[in-house]
Design a protein around this motif. Structure first.
Motif: not given
Length: 87
Positions: A80-87
């Motif tokens: 979830e943290h990686r997904t949030d960083d890519k947005r």
């Protein structure tokens, strides 16, 4: 009068003769009842003991599951943290 006395003695002798039989029957019935109770108690104790012997295994399994859930939650949080960083 003599026959009345004999009749009374005869009637009082009969219960005295039956007393050992009655006592024996009572003791036999009591013994059987106690054996039945003991058997039932033994069965209940066996059930409880069989349940209790599985408790340590269950505790270990629960601990493993907790550790695995913690790992999965950590992995999910990282994703979830990686997904949030890519947005």
């Amino acid at each position: 009068e003599g026959s009345a006395e004999h009749g009374e003695a005869g009637s009082s002798d009969e219960p005295a003769d039956n007393k050992p039989g009655v006592v024996r029957e009572f003791m036999t019935a009591s013994s059987q009842a106690i054996e039945d109770w003991q058997r039932r108690i033994d069965e209940q104790v066996q059930r409880v003991l069989s349940t209790m012997t599985h408790l340590p295994t269950l505790g270990a399994e629960v601990q493993k599951l907790r550790a695995r859930i913690a790992e999965l939650e950590k992995t999910l949080a990282e994703i979830e943290h990686r997904t949030d960083d890519k947005r």
